[in-house]
Write an enzyme that holds these catalytic residues in place. Structure first.
Site, short mmCIF file in Angstrom:
data_model
loop_
_atom_site.label_atom_id
_atom_site.label_comp_id
_atom_site.label_asym_id
_atom_site.label_seq_id
_atom_site.Cartn_x
_atom_site.Cartn_y
_atom_site.Cartn_z
N SER A 130 0.82 -1.21 0.00
CA SER A 130 0.00 0.00 0.00
C SER A 130 0.86 1.26 0.00
O SER A 130 1.84 1.36 0.74
CB SER A 130 -0.90 0.03 1.23
OG SER A 130 -1.69 -1.13 1.28
N CYS A 179 -6.38 -0.94 7.53
CA CYS A 179 -5.18 -1.32 8.27
C CYS A 179 -5.36 -0.98 9.74
O CYS A 179 -5.58 0.17 10.09
CB CYS A 179 -3.95 -0.63 7.72
SG CYS A 179 -2.48 -1.17 8.57
N THR A 206 -5.75 -7.66 8.22
CA THR A 206 -5.44 -8.25 9.53
C THR A 206 -6.54 -7.88 10.53
O THR A 206 -7.24 -6.89 10.37
CB THR A 206 -4.09 -7.73 10.04
OG1 THR A 206 -4.10 -6.31 9.95
CG2 THR A 206 -2.94 -8.29 9.24
N GLY A 220 -0.53 -13.97 2.17
CA GLY A 220 0.44 -13.02 2.71
C GLY A 220 1.42 -13.69 3.65
O GLY A 220 2.53 -14.09 3.24
C1 LIG Z 1 3.96 -7.73 7.39
C2 LIG Z 1 2.59 -7.41 6.84
C3 LIG Z 1 2.40 -6.20 6.16
C4 LIG Z 1 1.15 -5.89 5.63
N1 LIG Z 1 0.98 -4.71 4.95
C5 LIG Z 1 -0.21 -4.45 4.37
C6 LIG Z 1 -0.36 -3.28 3.56
O1 LIG Z 1 0.55 -2.49 3.34
N2 LIG Z 1 -1.60 -3.08 3.00
C7 LIG Z 1 -2.66 -3.94 3.16
O2 LIG Z 1 -3.74 -3.70 2.61
N3 LIG Z 1 -2.51 -5.07 3.91
C8 LIG Z 1 -1.33 -5.32 4.51
N4 LIG Z 1 -1.18 -6.49 5.24
C9 LIG Z 1 -2.32 -7.41 5.38
C10 LIG Z 1 -2.25 -8.56 4.37
O3 LIG Z 1 -2.31 -8.08 3.03
C11 LIG Z 1 -3.40 -9.57 4.59
O4 LIG Z 1 -4.63 -8.94 4.34
C12 LIG Z 1 -3.41 -10.16 6.00
O5 LIG Z 1 -2.11 -10.36 6.48
C13 LIG Z 1 -4.19 -11.46 6.09
O6 LIG Z 1 -3.68 -12.44 5.21
P1 LIG Z 1 -2.54 -13.55 5.62
O7 LIG Z 1 -3.04 -14.25 6.85
O8 LIG Z 1 -2.44 -14.43 4.41
O9 LIG Z 1 -1.30 -12.77 5.88
C14 LIG Z 1 0.06 -6.81 5.80
C15 LIG Z 1 0.27 -8.01 6.47
C16 LIG Z 1 1.51 -8.34 6.99
C17 LIG Z 1 1.69 -9.65 7.70
#
Ligand SMILES: Cc1cc2nc3c(=O)[nH]c(=O)nc-3n(C[C@H](O)[C@H](O)[C@H](O)COP(=O)(O)O)c2cc1C
Length: 312
Positions: free
Chosen positions: A48, A133, A199, A273
């Site tokens: 993002s 976020c 998250t 992610g």
């Molecule tokens: C280290 C980290 C950084 C993230 N940064 C962003 C971000 O910049 N923008 C966003 O929309 N989601 C961000 N997320 C959320 C992920 O895109 C995702 O929606 C969330 O982690 C759930 O999926 P997962 O369990 O597969 O990680 C981030 C997640 C993690 C773990």
């Protein structure tokens, strides 16, 4: 039996349903292209970006408790600004044909419009509005996606400033009582798709030896396997309310069977992610092989047949 993993997502043709989620390995053009070309992702979401550069939170910014099924992050949306991100996306497009979804965030609806307009200059295949976020909430006075009205306004602003050929995805939080109402408000305001979910929380972890919070920011967004049941519920409820909307189901997908479950809940494609930290960059290829093996053994020959299966 041959298994066809191709899916369509708001007009994009994906070679398989896996999508790199925003914020993970999505920082440079080269890395994103590597995730697509070597990792096997069906689409990429860039990290993002905001209109102005942001430094993000101080270290430590993550708690890796994946052995216990969860992960916290408080990265704080560090990014070089939307114009630099647009240049990365343009460069990415020279390196691969895999579709790219450009993620932006902002603190006002108007700024969402501006960020979307600026990133649209790089001609991404879609734009995702990160309205959810959890670890910058206080600074921005609350999440957009907690309110139907605020979400709708952000989508409306972005949709009015971006060419109609670029679909807009609204990325939502699981921390609402009825996510389908927020999703519906976004679609009625011009969103071509929904990404569910970001998250959860935020959550907190304490180092008992120091008797101090582990994260410098104290709180961080919860991701990984612990998030999956919440994400499945959110996707299921959105799909029940919006039968024709493109949905990227994201949250705790680590294996082919997780991805299949997410699609049966109603996802058109599956965001991955945190699993990339655990199973590395080729997690997308691994998930696809596992999906193929399960589908082959269970009489499915196309990923499209999985979508919304649990609603029948
Ligand atoms: C280290 C980290 C950084 C993230 N940064 C962003 C971000 O910049 N923008 C966003 O929309 N989601 C961000 N997320 C959320 C992920 O895109 C995702 O929606 C969330 O982690 C759930 O999926 P997962 O369990 O597969 O990680 C981030 C997640 C993690 C773990």
């Amino acid at each position: 039996m041959t298994v066809d993993l191709k899916v369509q997502l708001a007009g994009m043709q994906l070679s398989n349903p896996t999508v790199l989620a925003s914020g993970i390995l999505g920082t440079t053009a080269q890395l994103m292209a590597k995730v697509a070309n070597e990792g096997g992702a069906g689409a990429i979401t860039s990290k993002s970006a905001s209109v102005k550069e942001r430094k993000g939170h101080a270290n430590p910014i993550v708690v890796d408790a994946l052995s216990k099924g969860w992960f916290l992050n408080a990265v704080g949306l560090s990014n070089p600004g939307v114009e630099e991100k647009a240049a990365e996306i343009a460069e990415y497009k020279r390196l691969t044909k895999t579709p790219i979804i450009a993620s932006v965030f902002a603190s006002t609806a108007e700024e969402f419009g501006l960020a979307a307009e600026l990133i649209s200059k790089a001609a991404p295949d879609a734009i995702e509005l990160d309205m959810s976020c959890p670890n910058v909430e206080d600074e921005f006075g609350g999440l957009f996606c907690l309110s139907e009205k605020a979400s709708a306004k952000a989508v409306e602003e972005a949709a009015s400033r971006v060419p109609k050929s670029i679909p807009i995805f609204a990325k939502l939080s699981p921390d609402v009582p009825a996510i389908e109402l927020i999703a519906r408000a976004c679609v009625e305001s011009g969103a071509g798709g929904i990404t569910a979910v970001n998250t959860a929380g935020p959550g907190m972890a304490i180092d008992i030896n120091r008797a101090k919070p582990i994260l410098a920011n104290k709180y961080g967004g919860l991701s990984g396997p612990a998030l999956k049941p919440l994400a499945i519920k959110c996707v299921y409820r959105i799909r029940a309310a919006l039968p024709d909307t493109a949905i990227i189901g994201t949250g705790g997908v680590f294996s082919g069977e997780d991805a299949i479950e997410m699609m049966m809940a109603g996802a058109s494609a599956v965001g991955i992610g945190t699993a990339a930290f655990y199973r590395e960059l080729t997690v997308f290829n691994q998930v696809c092989s596992e999906m193929t093996a399960w589908m082959d053994a269970n009489g499915y020959n196309s990923a499209k047949q999985l979508i919304s299966k649990a609603h029948e």
